[in-house]
Design a protein around this motif. Structure first.
Motif, short mmCIF file in Angstrom:
data_model
loop_
_atom_site.label_atom_id
_atom_site.label_comp_id
_atom_site.label_asym_id
_atom_site.label_seq_id
_atom_site.Cartn_x
_atom_site.Cartn_y
_atom_site.Cartn_z
N ILE A 1 6.50 -15.43 3.58
CA ILE A 1 7.81 -14.98 3.08
C ILE A 1 8.93 -15.79 3.71
N PHE A 2 8.84 -16.02 5.02
CA PHE A 2 9.88 -16.80 5.71
C PHE A 2 9.92 -18.24 5.21
N PHE A 3 8.77 -18.80 4.87
CA PHE A 3 8.70 -20.18 4.39
C PHE A 3 9.65 -20.39 3.22
N TYR A 4 9.66 -19.43 2.29
CA TYR A 4 10.49 -19.57 1.09
C TYR A 4 11.90 -19.00 1.26
N LEU A 5 12.04 -17.91 2.00
CA LEU A 5 13.32 -17.20 2.04
C LEU A 5 14.13 -17.42 3.30
N ASN A 6 13.47 -17.68 4.42
CA ASN A 6 14.19 -17.85 5.68
C ASN A 6 13.41 -18.80 6.59
N PRO A 7 13.43 -20.09 6.28
CA PRO A 7 12.58 -21.07 6.99
C PRO A 7 12.78 -21.07 8.51
N GLY A 8 13.97 -20.71 8.96
CA GLY A 8 14.24 -20.72 10.38
C GLY A 8 13.40 -19.73 11.17
N LYS A 9 12.90 -18.70 10.52
CA LYS A 9 12.10 -17.68 11.19
C LYS A 9 10.59 -17.92 11.09
N GLU A 10 10.21 -18.92 10.28
CA GLU A 10 8.78 -19.20 10.14
C GLU A 10 8.24 -19.82 11.42
N VAL A 11 7.09 -19.33 11.86
CA VAL A 11 6.43 -19.89 13.04
C VAL A 11 5.42 -20.93 12.58
N VAL A 12 5.68 -22.18 12.89
CA VAL A 12 4.80 -23.29 12.50
C VAL A 12 4.05 -23.78 13.74
N ARG A 13 2.73 -23.82 13.66
CA ARG A 13 1.92 -24.24 14.78
C ARG A 13 0.62 -24.85 14.27
N GLU A 14 -0.20 -25.31 15.18
CA GLU A 14 -1.51 -25.82 14.82
C GLU A 14 -2.44 -24.63 14.55
N TYR A 15 -3.17 -24.70 13.44
CA TYR A 15 -4.06 -23.61 13.06
C TYR A 15 -5.52 -24.02 13.26
N THR A 16 -6.30 -23.12 13.83
CA THR A 16 -7.73 -23.35 13.95
C THR A 16 -8.41 -23.01 12.63
N PHE A 17 -9.68 -23.36 12.53
CA PHE A 17 -10.46 -23.01 11.34
C PHE A 17 -10.43 -21.50 11.10
N TYR B 1 1.98 -22.33 -0.44
CA TYR B 1 2.16 -22.19 1.01
C TYR B 1 0.88 -22.57 1.74
N ILE B 2 -0.26 -22.08 1.25
CA ILE B 2 -1.54 -22.41 1.88
C ILE B 2 -1.80 -23.91 1.83
N ARG B 3 -1.47 -24.52 0.69
CA ARG B 3 -1.68 -25.97 0.56
C ARG B 3 -0.89 -26.74 1.62
N ILE B 4 0.34 -26.32 1.84
CA ILE B 4 1.22 -27.05 2.76
C ILE B 4 0.87 -26.78 4.22
N ARG B 5 0.62 -25.52 4.55
CA ARG B 5 0.41 -25.15 5.96
C ARG B 5 -1.05 -25.25 6.41
N PHE B 6 -2.00 -25.02 5.51
CA PHE B 6 -3.42 -25.05 5.89
C PHE B 6 -4.05 -26.36 5.40
N SER B 7 -4.38 -26.43 4.12
CA SER B 7 -4.90 -27.67 3.53
C SER B 7 -5.24 -27.39 2.07
N PHE B 8 -5.55 -28.45 1.37
CA PHE B 8 -5.93 -28.33 -0.04
C PHE B 8 -7.20 -27.50 -0.20
N PHE B 9 -8.13 -27.64 0.73
CA PHE B 9 -9.39 -26.90 0.66
C PHE B 9 -9.15 -25.40 0.61
N TYR B 10 -8.27 -24.89 1.45
CA TYR B 10 -8.02 -23.44 1.50
C TYR B 10 -7.23 -22.97 0.27
N ALA B 11 -6.41 -23.85 -0.28
CA ALA B 11 -5.70 -23.51 -1.52
C ALA B 11 -6.70 -23.30 -2.65
N VAL B 12 -7.65 -24.23 -2.76
CA VAL B 12 -8.68 -24.10 -3.80
C VAL B 12 -9.56 -22.89 -3.52
#
Length: 237
Positions: free
Chosen positions: A8-24, A210-221
């Motif tokens: 939700i933050f990604f689209y509506l309030n980017p400043g509040k989105e927590v972006v980090r490295e994600y494990t599998f 969102y999944i495509r951008i933050r996780f990867s194409f594999f998880y989007a599919v």
């Protein structure tokens, strides 16, 4: 819950989105959370909103009940595996820039459009299937390498996508939603109420973007396949 908030933050309030490295595990868990969210939203939009519109006479039931495939095996192969993969290549693989991603998206789109034209015009009946496949593959290869030559290491394209990633992801989600108008019989009333009727498809497109951008194409599919699989299994139960 954190994944849903970040979505939700990604689209509506980017400043509040927590972006980090994600494990599998993070990616798998996040994809599962968004899949559940998508189904909950489907219940809300499909059962509540659309049913109320029908009950109040604002909308004639637009649901298409005719099955596209006669066998569940066909539905699983084409509706669950091939369609999600092709749709994600066209709609979202390019949201993370590379000359390969742009090229495969453009070439796949062109091939699909030509295929749709040939099928609708019945030209495919005049030519053997292997020849059809050869022609489409040849066109796809030519378009792929032509596009790759034009955009290879293009800083302008890369910068444009990076600077407008949320706008592009939103446009992709809305376009994805409206592509599903073909599921219904088109009427003026349906077009006027289409933002409501198609809201679940649009939200689904935004989720996958969102999944495509933050996780990867594999998880989007993966999310797209899982969503379609559940719906088709219910439909063919």
């Amino acid at each position: 819950m954190n994944t849903i908030k970040n979505f939700i933050f990604f689209y509506l309030n980017p400043g509040k989105e927590v972006v980090r490295e994600y494990t599998f595990y993070d990616k798998l868990k996040g994809t599962g959370s968004l899949l559940v969210f998508n189904f909950l939203f489907l219940i809300f939009s499909g059962v509540l909103i659309n049913t109320l519109l029908i009950e109040f006479g604002l909308l004639i039931d637009p649901t298409v009940t005719k099955k596209s495939f006669t066998l569940i095996e066909q539905a699983l192969v084409f509706g669950v595996l091939i369609a999600p993969l092709v749709e994600e290549i066209i709609s979202r693989v390019w949201l993370v820039y590379s000359d390969f991603n742009i090229s495969i998206a453009v070439s796949t789109l062109v091939v699909v459009l030509i295929f749709k034209i040939l099928m609708s015009a019945d030209y495919h009946r005049l030519i053997d299937a292997p020849l059809n496949a050869f022609v489409l593959l040849s066109v796809g290869i030519v378009i792929f390498y032509s596009t790759q030559f034009l955009v290879k290491k293009s800083l302008e394209v890369s910068s444009f996508i990076s600077a407008n990633i949320r706008i592009l992801a939103t446009m992709s989600g809305v376009a994805f939603g409206y592509l599903h108008l073909y599921n219904y019989k088109i009427t003026l009333n349906l077009l006027l109420l289409s933002p409501i009727v198609l809201i679940n498809y649009i939200v689904g497109g935004l989720l996958i973007g969102y999944i495509r951008i933050r996780f990867s194409f594999f998880y989007a599919v993966l999310l797209h396949i899982a969503f379609n699989a559940v719906l088709l299994l219910i439909k063919y139960r």
